[in-house]
Design a protein around this motif. Structure first.
Motif, PDB file in Angstrom:
ATOM      1  N   LYS A 192       0.883  -1.009   0.061  1.00  0.00           N
ATOM      2  CA  LYS A 192       0.122  -0.125   0.148  1.00  0.00           C
ATOM      3  C   LYS A 192       0.671   1.245   0.040  1.00  0.00           C
ATOM      4  O   LYS A 192       1.890   1.378   0.724  1.00  0.00           O
ATOM      5  CB  LYS A 192      -0.936   0.107   1.168  1.00  0.00           C
ATOM      6  CG  LYS A 192      -1.871  -1.034   1.286  1.00  0.00           C
ATOM      7  CD  LYS A 192      -2.980  -0.921  -0.080  1.00  0.00           C
ATOM      8  CE  LYS A 192      -3.912  -1.985   0.113  1.00  0.00           C
ATOM      9  NZ  LYS A 192      -4.992  -1.941  -0.739  1.00  0.00           N
ATOM     10  N   ASP A 199       1.362   6.636   3.988  1.00  0.00           N
ATOM     11  CA  ASP A 199       0.450   7.660   4.433  1.00  0.00           C
ATOM     12  C   ASP A 199       0.988   8.867   4.228  1.00  0.00           C
ATOM     13  O   ASP A 199       1.926   9.481   4.897  1.00  0.00           O
ATOM     14  CB  ASP A 199       0.112   7.281   5.740  1.00  0.00           C
ATOM     15  CG  ASP A 199      -0.997   6.018   6.008  1.00  0.00           C
ATOM     16  OD1 ASP A 199      -1.107   5.408   4.910  1.00  0.00           O
ATOM     17  OD2 ASP A 199      -1.142   6.195   6.984  1.00  0.00           O
ATOM     18  N   THR A 253       0.211  12.947   1.575  1.00  0.00           N
ATOM     19  CA  THR A 253      -0.421  13.544   0.500  1.00  0.00           C
ATOM     20  C   THR A 253       0.410  13.392  -0.889  1.00  0.00           C
ATOM     21  O   THR A 253       1.626  13.768  -0.933  1.00  0.00           O
ATOM     22  CB  THR A 253      -0.797  15.224   0.703  1.00  0.00           C
ATOM     23  OG1 THR A 253      -1.570  15.177   2.002  1.00  0.00           O
ATOM     24  CG2 THR A 253      -1.556  15.818  -0.407  1.00  0.00           C
ATOM     25  N   TYR A 254      -0.518  13.086  -1.986  1.00  0.00           N
ATOM     26  CA  TYR A 254       0.254  12.804  -3.188  1.00  0.00           C
ATOM     27  C   TYR A 254      -0.239  14.002  -4.120  1.00  0.00           C
ATOM     28  O   TYR A 254      -1.720  14.144  -4.342  1.00  0.00           O
ATOM     29  CB  TYR A 254      -0.257  11.508  -3.914  1.00  0.00           C
ATOM     30  CG  TYR A 254       0.594  10.640  -3.005  1.00  0.00           C
ATOM     31  CD1 TYR A 254       1.460   9.640  -3.372  1.00  0.00           C
ATOM     32  CD2 TYR A 254      -0.182  10.036  -2.154  1.00  0.00           C
ATOM     33  CE1 TYR A 254       2.216   8.736  -2.715  1.00  0.00           C
ATOM     34  CE2 TYR A 254       0.407   8.998  -1.190  1.00  0.00           C
ATOM     35  CZ  TYR A 254       1.554   8.181  -1.671  1.00  0.00           C
ATOM     36  OH  TYR A 254       2.018   7.263  -1.001  1.00  0.00           O
ATOM     37  N   GLU A 310      -4.917  11.889  -0.622  1.00  0.00           N
ATOM     38  CA  GLU A 310      -4.247  11.908   0.797  1.00  0.00           C
ATOM     39  C   GLU A 310      -4.446  10.410   1.167  1.00  0.00           C
ATOM     40  O   GLU A 310      -5.720   9.925   1.042  1.00  0.00           O
ATOM     41  CB  GLU A 310      -4.975  12.835   1.755  1.00  0.00           C
ATOM     42  CG  GLU A 310      -4.886  14.254   1.424  1.00  0.00           C
ATOM     43  CD  GLU A 310      -5.347  15.050   2.391  1.00  0.00           C
ATOM     44  OE1 GLU A 310      -5.776  14.645   3.509  1.00  0.00           O
ATOM     45  OE2 GLU A 310      -5.796  16.371   1.985  1.00  0.00           O
ATOM     46  N   VAL A 311      -3.363   9.540   1.587  1.00  0.00           N
ATOM     47  CA  VAL A 311      -3.771   8.366   2.173  1.00  0.00           C
ATOM     48  C   VAL A 311      -3.548   8.313   3.450  1.00  0.00           C
ATOM     49  O   VAL A 311      -2.441   8.939   4.012  1.00  0.00           O
ATOM     50  CB  VAL A 311      -2.503   7.324   1.388  1.00  0.00           C
ATOM     51  CG1 VAL A 311      -2.586   5.897   2.088  1.00  0.00           C
ATOM     52  CG2 VAL A 311      -2.743   7.286  -0.091  1.00  0.00           C
ATOM     53  N   THR A 312      -4.449   7.898   4.069  1.00  0.00           N
ATOM     54  CA  THR A 312      -4.553   7.867   5.912  1.00  0.00           C
ATOM     55  C   THR A 312      -5.174   6.780   6.217  1.00  0.00           C
ATOM     56  O   THR A 312      -6.416   6.582   6.074  1.00  0.00           O
ATOM     57  CB  THR A 312      -5.007   9.281   6.263  1.00  0.00           C
ATOM     58  OG1 THR A 312      -4.531  10.144   5.749  1.00  0.00           O
ATOM     59  CG2 THR A 312      -4.877   9.301   7.882  1.00  0.00           C
ATOM     60  N   LYS A 314      -7.280   4.581   4.105  1.00  0.00           N
ATOM     61  CA  LYS A 314      -8.190   5.390   3.345  1.00  0.00           C
ATOM     62  C   LYS A 314      -7.941   6.415   2.305  1.00  0.00           C
ATOM     63  O   LYS A 314      -6.576   6.857   2.482  1.00  0.00           O
ATOM     64  CB  LYS A 314      -9.250   5.753   4.221  1.00  0.00           C
ATOM     65  CG  LYS A 314     -10.160   4.986   5.224  1.00  0.00           C
ATOM     66  CD  LYS A 314     -11.189   5.361   6.001  1.00  0.00           C
ATOM     67  CE  LYS A 314     -11.826   4.229   6.767  1.00  0.00           C
ATOM     68  NZ  LYS A 314     -12.874   5.103   7.618  1.00  0.00           N
ATOM     69  N   LEU A 315      -8.595   6.611   1.273  1.00  0.00           N
ATOM     70  CA  LEU A 315      -8.065   7.491   0.317  1.00  0.00           C
ATOM     71  C   LEU A 315      -9.025   8.586   0.079  1.00  0.00           C
ATOM     72  O   LEU A 315     -10.336   8.537  -0.164  1.00  0.00           O
ATOM     73  CB  LEU A 315      -8.084   6.815  -1.158  1.00  0.00           C
ATOM     74  CG  LEU A 315      -7.617   7.421  -2.290  1.00  0.00           C
ATOM     75  CD1 LEU A 315      -6.351   8.205  -2.123  1.00  0.00           C
ATOM     76  CD2 LEU A 315      -7.917   6.826  -3.516  1.00  0.00           C
ATOM     77  N   GLU A 364     -10.829   2.497   0.493  1.00  0.00           N
ATOM     78  CA  GLU A 364     -10.132   1.415  -0.117  1.00  0.00           C
ATOM     79  C   GLU A 364      -8.721   2.206  -0.885  1.00  0.00           C
ATOM     80  O   GLU A 364      -9.118   3.132  -1.469  1.00  0.00           O
ATOM     81  CB  GLU A 364     -10.554   0.486  -1.171  1.00  0.00           C
ATOM     82  CG  GLU A 364      -9.678  -0.604  -1.676  1.00  0.00           C
ATOM     83  CD  GLU A 364      -9.299  -1.643  -0.693  1.00  0.00           C
ATOM     84  OE1 GLU A 364      -8.174  -1.965  -0.722  1.00  0.00           O
ATOM     85  OE2 GLU A 364     -10.084  -1.974   0.061  1.00  0.00           O
ATOM     86  N   VAL A 365      -7.485   1.879  -0.752  1.00  0.00           N
ATOM     87  CA  VAL A 365      -6.344   2.470  -1.165  1.00  0.00           C
ATOM     88  C   VAL A 365      -5.824   1.595  -2.486  1.00  0.00           C
ATOM     89  O   VAL A 365      -5.377   0.504  -1.995  1.00  0.00           O
ATOM     90  CB  VAL A 365      -5.224   2.818  -0.092  1.00  0.00           C
ATOM     91  CG1 VAL A 365      -4.121   3.491  -0.746  1.00  0.00           C
ATOM     92  CG2 VAL A 365      -5.900   3.687   1.018  1.00  0.00           C
ATOM     93  N   LEU A 386      -0.451   7.246  -7.443  1.00  0.00           N
ATOM     94  CA  LEU A 386      -0.135   7.910  -6.204  1.00  0.00           C
ATOM     95  C   LEU A 386       1.464   7.696  -6.514  1.00  0.00           C
ATOM     96  O   LEU A 386       2.102   6.628  -6.363  1.00  0.00           O
ATOM     97  CB  LEU A 386      -0.577   7.136  -5.154  1.00  0.00           C
ATOM     98  CG  LEU A 386      -2.020   7.113  -5.125  1.00  0.00           C
ATOM     99  CD1 LEU A 386      -2.767   6.607  -3.696  1.00  0.00           C
ATOM    100  CD2 LEU A 386      -2.824   8.406  -5.375  1.00  0.00           C
TER     101      LEU A 386
END
Length: 220
Positions: free
Chosen positions: A94, A97, A99-100, A120-122, A125-126, A196-197, A219
């Motif tokens: 994955k 975490d 910001t892209y 943003e991946v955190t 979650k996307l 989902e990421v 990403l």
């Protein structure tokens, strides 16, 4: 007892008798040779036949040919070594975490634009952040669907074909079912959170309301 006396043969008769005896002797000798030859030939024939049908005779006569029937014609192939079991493939990674930055246009017509600014991946979650901008001379009327409709109005499609709908969005959270007017020269930010990421390095596509599909998002 008196016996009758045979007269003595003449010289001519004696010579004839001697020749006759020699002829008989020659004939007898030839017959003996013929008999011996026939017997010898039969004996040799039997020996030849027995030698050709007896496999042990060939082996004993020529030691180098012993066991040739069991010798393979070509080289014996080496037994293949058992292959090592394939290592299990690494589990999908994955993205980290953070910001892209993406900065890609979803819509660009008549000075009206919708831009996918960042992702943003955190915590698995996307969140996708988008910006509406009106550079036209007229206002841009916009409408938020109801919260129930909004949950299926946008979606992302992952590289493996799965479709993921947002669990939260700006419209459903702040202005469900309301109309908005974006004045000339103004811009407004919006967002949606997906549960989902995408895998690291894989691509996904975004279907944002009624705007054209934006594909090959990564990403990086």
């Amino acid at each position: 007892m008196l016996r009758s006396r045979q007269p003595s043969p003449s010289p001519v008769e004696f010579a004839v008798q001697q020749r006759y005896v020699r002829v008989l002797a020659v004939i007898g000798l030839l017959m003996c040779v013929a008999v011996v030859g026939a017997v010898g030939g039969t004996y040799l024939a039997d020996r030849t036949a027995s030698s050709s049908t007896d496999p042990s005779a060939s082996s004993s006569a020529d030691p180098t040919r012993a066991g040739t029937d069991s010798t393979p014609a070509g080289p014996v192939a080496d037994s293949p070594e058992p292959s090592e079991p394939a290592e299990p493939s690494a589990s999908p990674q994955k993205p980290t975490d953070r910001t892209y930055a993406i900065d890609r246009k979803v819509y660009d017509e008549l000075s009206l634009t919708v831009t996918l600014v960042s992702a943003e991946v955190t915590d698995g979650k996307l969140r996708l952040n988008l910006r509406y901008r009106n550079d036209a001379l007229l206002p841009w009327p916009l409408t938020c669907p109801t919260a129930e409709v909004d949950r299926t109005s946008s979606r992302i499609v992952l590289s493996d074909g799965r479709t993921v709908y947002p669990e939260r969005s700006w419209c459903a959270t702040t202005r469900p079912g309301e109309s908005i007017t974006l004045a000339p020269g103004e811009q407004s930010d919006t967002w949606a959170v997906f549960p989902e990421v995408p895998e690291a390095g894989s691509s996904f596509s975004l279907h944002w309301y009624d705007f054209p599909e934006l594909d090959d998002i990564r990403l990086r």
